[in-house]
Scaffold this motif. Structure first.
Motif, PDB file in Angstrom:
ATOM      1  N   ASP A   1       9.907   6.802   5.380  1.00 51.80           N
ATOM      2  CA  ASP A   1      10.121   7.550   6.620  1.00 51.80           C
ATOM      3  C   ASP A   1      11.185   6.885   7.500  1.00 51.80           C
ATOM      4  OD1 ASP A   1       8.195   9.327   5.780  1.00 51.80           O
ATOM      5  OD2 ASP A   1       6.620   8.508   7.064  1.00 51.80           O
TER       6      ASP A   1
ATOM      7  N   ARG B   1       1.000  10.661  -1.834  1.00 53.80           N
ATOM      8  CA  ARG B   1      -0.270  11.165  -1.294  1.00 53.80           C
ATOM      9  C   ARG B   1      -1.201  10.000  -1.130  1.00 53.80           C
ATOM     10  NH1 ARG B   1      -2.411  16.670  -3.499  1.00 53.80           N
ATOM     11  NH2 ARG B   1      -3.344  16.469  -1.460  1.00 53.80           N
ATOM     12  N   LEU B   2      -1.829   9.922   0.023  1.00 53.47           N
ATOM     13  CA  LEU B   2      -2.745   8.805   0.309  1.00 53.47           C
ATOM     14  C   LEU B   2      -4.142   9.076  -0.158  1.00 53.47           C
ATOM     15  CD1 LEU B   2      -1.484   7.876   3.854  1.00 53.47           C
ATOM     16  CD2 LEU B   2      -0.837   6.886   1.695  1.00 53.47           C
TER      17      LEU B   2
ATOM     18  N   ALA C   1       6.827  11.939   0.169  1.00 52.62           N
ATOM     19  CA  ALA C   1       5.941  10.815   0.418  1.00 52.62           C
ATOM     20  C   ALA C   1       4.801  10.808  -0.596  1.00 52.62           C
ATOM     21  CB  ALA C   1       5.372  10.917   1.838  1.00 52.62           C
TER      22      ALA C   1
ATOM     23  N   ASN D   1       5.246   4.649   2.191  1.00 52.63           N
ATOM     24  CA  ASN D   1       5.599   5.886   2.898  1.00 52.63           C
ATOM     25  C   ASN D   1       6.271   5.570   4.239  1.00 52.63           C
ATOM     26  OD1 ASN D   1       4.639   7.611   0.935  1.00 52.63           O
ATOM     27  ND2 ASN D   1       2.672   7.944   1.935  1.00 52.63           N
ATOM     28  N   HIS D   2       5.785   4.557   4.919  1.00 58.63           N
ATOM     29  CA  HIS D   2       6.371   4.173   6.216  1.00 58.63           C
ATOM     30  C   HIS D   2       7.820   3.725   6.020  1.00 58.63           C
ATOM     31  CE1 HIS D   2       6.239   2.873  10.387  1.00 58.63           C
ATOM     32  NE2 HIS D   2       6.767   1.726  10.013  1.00 58.63           N
TER      33      HIS D   2
ATOM     34  N   SER E   1       0.835  -1.198   0.000  1.00 55.36           N
ATOM     35  CA  SER E   1       0.000   0.000   0.000  1.00 55.36           C
ATOM     36  C   SER E   1       0.875   1.255   0.000  1.00 55.36           C
ATOM     37  CB  SER E   1      -0.911   0.013   1.227  1.00 55.36           C
ATOM     38  OG  SER E   1      -0.154   0.255   2.394  1.00 55.36           O
ATOM     39  N   LYS E   2       0.272   2.366  -0.377  1.00 57.26           N
ATOM     40  CA  LYS E   2       0.990   3.644  -0.351  1.00 57.26           C
ATOM     41  C   LYS E   2       1.445   3.967   1.062  1.00 57.26           C
ATOM     42  CE  LYS E   2      -1.314   5.833  -4.276  1.00 57.26           C
ATOM     43  NZ  LYS E   2      -2.188   6.955  -4.685  1.00 57.26           N
ATOM     44  N   ALA E   3       0.615   3.651   2.047  1.00 56.82           N
ATOM     45  CA  ALA E   3       0.970   3.922   3.438  1.00 56.82           C
ATOM     46  C   ALA E   3       2.207   3.120   3.852  1.00 56.82           C
ATOM     47  CB  ALA E   3      -0.201   3.603   4.356  1.00 56.82           C
ATOM     48  N   THR E   4       2.286   1.868   3.424  1.00 60.75           N
ATOM     49  CA  THR E   4       3.440   1.030   3.750  1.00 60.75           C
ATOM     50  C   THR E   4       4.696   1.576   3.087  1.00 60.75           C
ATOM     51  OG1 THR E   4       2.079  -0.946   4.032  1.00 60.75           O
ATOM     52  CG2 THR E   4       4.412  -1.300   3.550  1.00 60.75           C
TER      53      THR E   4
END
Length: 58
Positions: A29, A57-58, A55, A25-26, A20-23
């Motif tokens: 980071d 964009r979610l 990052a 980005n994590h 996922s995009k969140a993963t």
């Protein structure tokens, strides 16, 4: 290969593999934090390789 090209290719492969995009980005980071710490303690003297790598964009 330039750092930004390598990072962009890595990010594209991660997304294509189903992360996922969140993963992604994590992970970005976390890696950014490692370089920040290395710079602060003097173990890395180059420019921050992720400073301009924004990052997703979610």
């Amino acid at each position: 290969m330039q750092q930004s090209a390598f990072l962009s290719e890595y990010r594209a492969k991660c997304l294509a593999s189903g992360k996922s995009k969140a993963t992604v980005n994590h992970e970005r980071d976390n890696l950014s934090g490692v370089f920040t710490s290395l710079i602060e303690i003097g173990h890395y003297s180059g420019p921050h390789p992720l400073a301009k790598f924004k990052a997703l964009r979610l």
